[in-house]
Design a protein around this motif. Structure first.
Motif, PDB file in Angstrom:
ATOM      1  N   ALA A 184      28.233  -6.639 -64.819  1.00 53.41           N
ATOM      2  CA  ALA A 184      28.668  -5.912 -63.632  1.00 53.41           C
ATOM      3  C   ALA A 184      28.583  -6.837 -62.427  1.00 53.41           C
ATOM      4  O   ALA A 184      27.940  -7.897 -62.481  1.00 53.41           O
ATOM      5  CB  ALA A 184      27.799  -4.671 -63.423  1.00 53.41           C
ATOM      6  N   TYR A 236      25.052  -4.782 -58.430  1.00 55.83           N
ATOM      7  CA  TYR A 236      25.358  -3.434 -58.930  1.00 55.83           C
ATOM      8  C   TYR A 236      24.091  -2.729 -59.413  1.00 55.83           C
ATOM      9  O   TYR A 236      23.851  -1.561 -59.093  1.00 55.83           O
ATOM     10  CB  TYR A 236      26.380  -3.511 -60.064  1.00 55.83           C
ATOM     11  CG  TYR A 236      26.721  -2.162 -60.668  1.00 55.83           C
ATOM     12  CD1 TYR A 236      27.720  -1.372 -60.124  1.00 55.83           C
ATOM     13  CD2 TYR A 236      26.018  -1.667 -61.762  1.00 55.83           C
ATOM     14  CE1 TYR A 236      28.027  -0.129 -60.644  1.00 55.83           C
ATOM     15  CE2 TYR A 236      26.316  -0.423 -62.295  1.00 55.83           C
ATOM     16  CZ  TYR A 236      27.312   0.343 -61.742  1.00 55.83           C
ATOM     17  OH  TYR A 236      27.598   1.568 -62.264  1.00 55.83           O
ATOM     18  N   ASP A 237      23.272  -3.427 -60.189  1.00 54.97           N
ATOM     19  CA  ASP A 237      22.083  -2.779 -60.757  1.00 54.97           C
ATOM     20  C   ASP A 237      21.107  -2.309 -59.684  1.00 54.97           C
ATOM     21  O   ASP A 237      20.400  -1.312 -59.873  1.00 54.97           O
ATOM     22  CB  ASP A 237      21.364  -3.732 -61.724  1.00 54.97           C
ATOM     23  CG  ASP A 237      22.127  -3.905 -63.026  1.00 54.97           C
ATOM     24  OD1 ASP A 237      22.891  -2.992 -63.396  1.00 54.97           O
ATOM     25  OD2 ASP A 237      21.961  -4.963 -63.672  1.00 54.97           O
ATOM     26  N   GLN A 252      21.783  -0.857 -57.103  1.00 53.15           N
ATOM     27  CA  GLN A 252      22.241   0.413 -56.562  1.00 53.15           C
ATOM     28  C   GLN A 252      22.113   1.566 -57.566  1.00 53.15           C
ATOM     29  O   GLN A 252      22.519   2.686 -57.276  1.00 53.15           O
ATOM     30  CB  GLN A 252      23.698   0.289 -56.125  1.00 53.15           C
ATOM     31  CG  GLN A 252      23.906  -0.762 -55.026  1.00 53.15           C
ATOM     32  CD  GLN A 252      25.375  -0.969 -54.715  1.00 53.15           C
ATOM     33  OE1 GLN A 252      26.074  -0.031 -54.345  1.00 53.15           O
ATOM     34  NE2 GLN A 252      25.845  -2.193 -54.869  1.00 53.15           N
ATOM     35  N   SER A 253      21.566   1.259 -58.743  1.00 60.81           N
ATOM     36  CA  SER A 253      21.326   2.316 -59.734  1.00 60.81           C
ATOM     37  C   SER A 253      19.990   2.974 -59.436  1.00 60.81           C
ATOM     38  O   SER A 253      19.022   2.297 -59.088  1.00 60.81           O
ATOM     39  CB  SER A 253      21.305   1.730 -61.148  1.00 60.81           C
ATOM     40  OG  SER A 253      22.560   1.182 -61.483  1.00 60.81           O
TER      41      SER A 253
END
Length: 525
Positions: free
Chosen positions: A404, A408-409, A411-412
């Motif tokens: 990704a 990105y991670d 924002q998980s």
């Protein structure tokens, strides 16, 4: 956006009822001075106490048990615990008993074909303490069928007549004297022999024998249909008040005389509320598991300020805003003490522009606990169990890593879900005119997301534990099972590739499958 539907395993579990000599019990073991309405202690009941009729004032739990003294067998008072309840004039309070297939009455064979306590050939014993503040009408301990008010009253013990006697009302319009009324604490035992026609009734007023006496104070054979499913207390006219305590229902005389039921215990938080994340407009659920006898009174706090009216083990926050973020905790209090839960931190961030729906599975970890969860934004209703036992929420987010974009991670949020084999869970999106999809023009004339000329993006993380079939993130229309499936990403074919199912039975290659965390973005024009 996380999966709209996944697939699953059938699991069956049998519930084995625990036999108890006491079929139902209410000792009013609640906090003194608390209103009775909404309290749900004891055992053998289907619902909390409810106010059936009231004319001002309240029905309150009174500190200390009623004491029968010489009006009951030696040692009886020592087995009474907790408090009592006092009913002020012009009030009626009632409660339905548990006649379900898994309840104690059904398991002991007392429930008839109409779903009431009254199976032919069974004998039931019921005892209670009663103290009226005067001998004139109206006060009564009442048996009810189908309705806790006047329409459902089929019998009672008290005074609904002129004079000062205590009477048995059975059937509803017939009153037979039991004895002289008084303002003492009176101990009553009622025996009902359920028959194919009208039932036999025996009433003992203030029996002092630990074993069943040969002769009752009042015996009526073939008197009335006594099948019932609820109990009420009533007090009307003459400013009459009446107190009750130690309501016991059992299979024998000894059950209602000698059983020590539910000793008081300090509250315990057996399941702590967990922190959660949501975007603005979403729903947050904080859940705790609490034990204690009497049933503890619960209070939720946000940043140490009590939240009015929130007294259930589950706190549901809808349409959350940034101000709803912060620390939440629960207190549980009964007559034995108070305990405070761990703090659950809730984070609420402003929903990014253009984000229409979101599900981050920000729920407490558990087994088969996804069905019923209702978080995220853009959804019409909670997750449903379509087949199998349901998905499990698992600690920690899936991390895509190099699969990704950078960042990105980070924002998980929250947790993830894991679907065992042979199962499917699903959830409907909100396509109402006032929902986000409707407001942004994505809903077509059929109420589906799919208006001509619109472009939609959907992304999700997926990690199977193998590459062979079957696993899939599915798109559905009208039905969350096979009949409604119209598309999907996963493997429902031989081999180990990932395919796009669209339309339903056409599978187009996306690429080789893997057991990594894969990040997918779907664009639909």
């Amino acid at each position: 956006l996380r999966p709209v539907l996944l697939a699953g395993l059938f699991t069956a579990a049998a519930m084995v009822p625990l036999h108890a000599r006491i079929l139902a019990y209410e000792g009013f073991d609640y906090i003194p001075d608390a209103p009775l309405v909404g309290l749900a202690g004891g055992q053998g009941w289907a619902a909390p106490w409810t106010v059936v009729s009231a004319a001002g004032g309240s029905l309150n739990v009174v500190g200390g048990s009623l004491l029968a003294g010489t009006n009951a067998p030696a040692g009886y008072d020592a087995k009474s615990t907790g408090q009592s309840v006092n009913l002020i004039s012009n009030h009626r309070a009632g409660r339905l008993l548990d006649t379900s297939a898994t309840g104690s009455f059904s398991q002991a064979g007392y429930v008839d074909g109409s779903g009431r306590i009254g199976a032919d050939g069974k004998t039931l014993y019921l005892s209670f303490l009663q103290q009226a503040d005067g001998t004139s009408l109206f006060y009564e301990f009442e048996f009810h069928r189908g309705d806790l008010g006047d329409p459902g009253r089929i019998a009672g013990i008290g005074n609904d007549q002129g004079g000062d006697d205590v009477n048995l009302r059975a059937p509803a319009g017939t009153h037979t004297p039991i004895g002289a009324g008084n303002t003492d604490v009176n101990f009553y035992v009622v025996r009902i022999d359920f028959q194919p026609d009208n039932d036999d009734i025996r009433v003992w007023q203030n029996p002092v024998s630990a074993t069943e006496p040969g002769e009752a104070t009042l015996t009526l054979t073939g008197q009335a249909d006594m099948s019932f499913d609820g109990i009420s207390f009533g007090a009307f006219l003459n400013a009459r008040q009446v107190a009750h305590d130690e309501l016991r229902i059992g299979e024998s005389w000894q059950d209602v005389m000698s059983a020590v039921v539910n000793p008081p215990t300090v509250p315990q938080i057996t399941g702590q509320p967990q922190g959660a994340f949501s975007y603005t407009g979403g729903t947050v659920r904080l859940t705790a598991a609490v034990t204690g006898n009497p049933a503890p009174a619960l209070r939720w706090f946000h940043n140490d300020i009590e939240i009015p009216g929130k007294t259930d083990p589950e706190l549901i926050l809808t349409n959350v805003q940034t101000a709803d973020g912060g620390n939440y905790k629960l207190t549980a209090t009964n007559s034995s003490g108070t305990v405070t839960s761990a703090v659950a931190a809730v984070t609420v961030q402003t929903k990014p522009a253009g984000l229409i729906a979101y599900e981050g599975f920000d729920y407490a970890a558990g087994t088969a606990n996804l069905p019923g969860q209702n978080g995220g934004v853009g959804w019409a209703e909670p997750w449903q169990q379509i087949s199998g036992a349901g998905q499990s929420v698992t600690d920690g987010s899936l991390t895509a890593g190099v699969h990704a974009p950078a960042g990105y991670d980070s924002q998980s949020h929250g947790n993830q879900v894991n679907l065992p084999n042979g199962q499917r869970d699903g959830r409907f999106l909100d396509t109402t005119p006032e929902g986000v999809f409707g407001a942004l023009g994505y809903v077509d004339d059929f109420g589906n997301i799919g208006a001509d000329g619109k472009t939609l993006y959907l992304s999700f993380l997926q990690q199977p534990n193998g590459t062979s079939s079957f696993y899939e993130m599915e798109f559905h229309r009208g039905d969350l099972g096979d009949p409604g499936r119209i598309g999907g990403v996963g493997n429902d074919q031989g081999g180990s590739n990932v395919n796009l199912r669209a339309p339903n039975e056409v599978h187009s290659l996306i690429g080789p499958g893997s057991t990594d965390v894969n990040f997918y973005v779907v664009r639909i024009d």
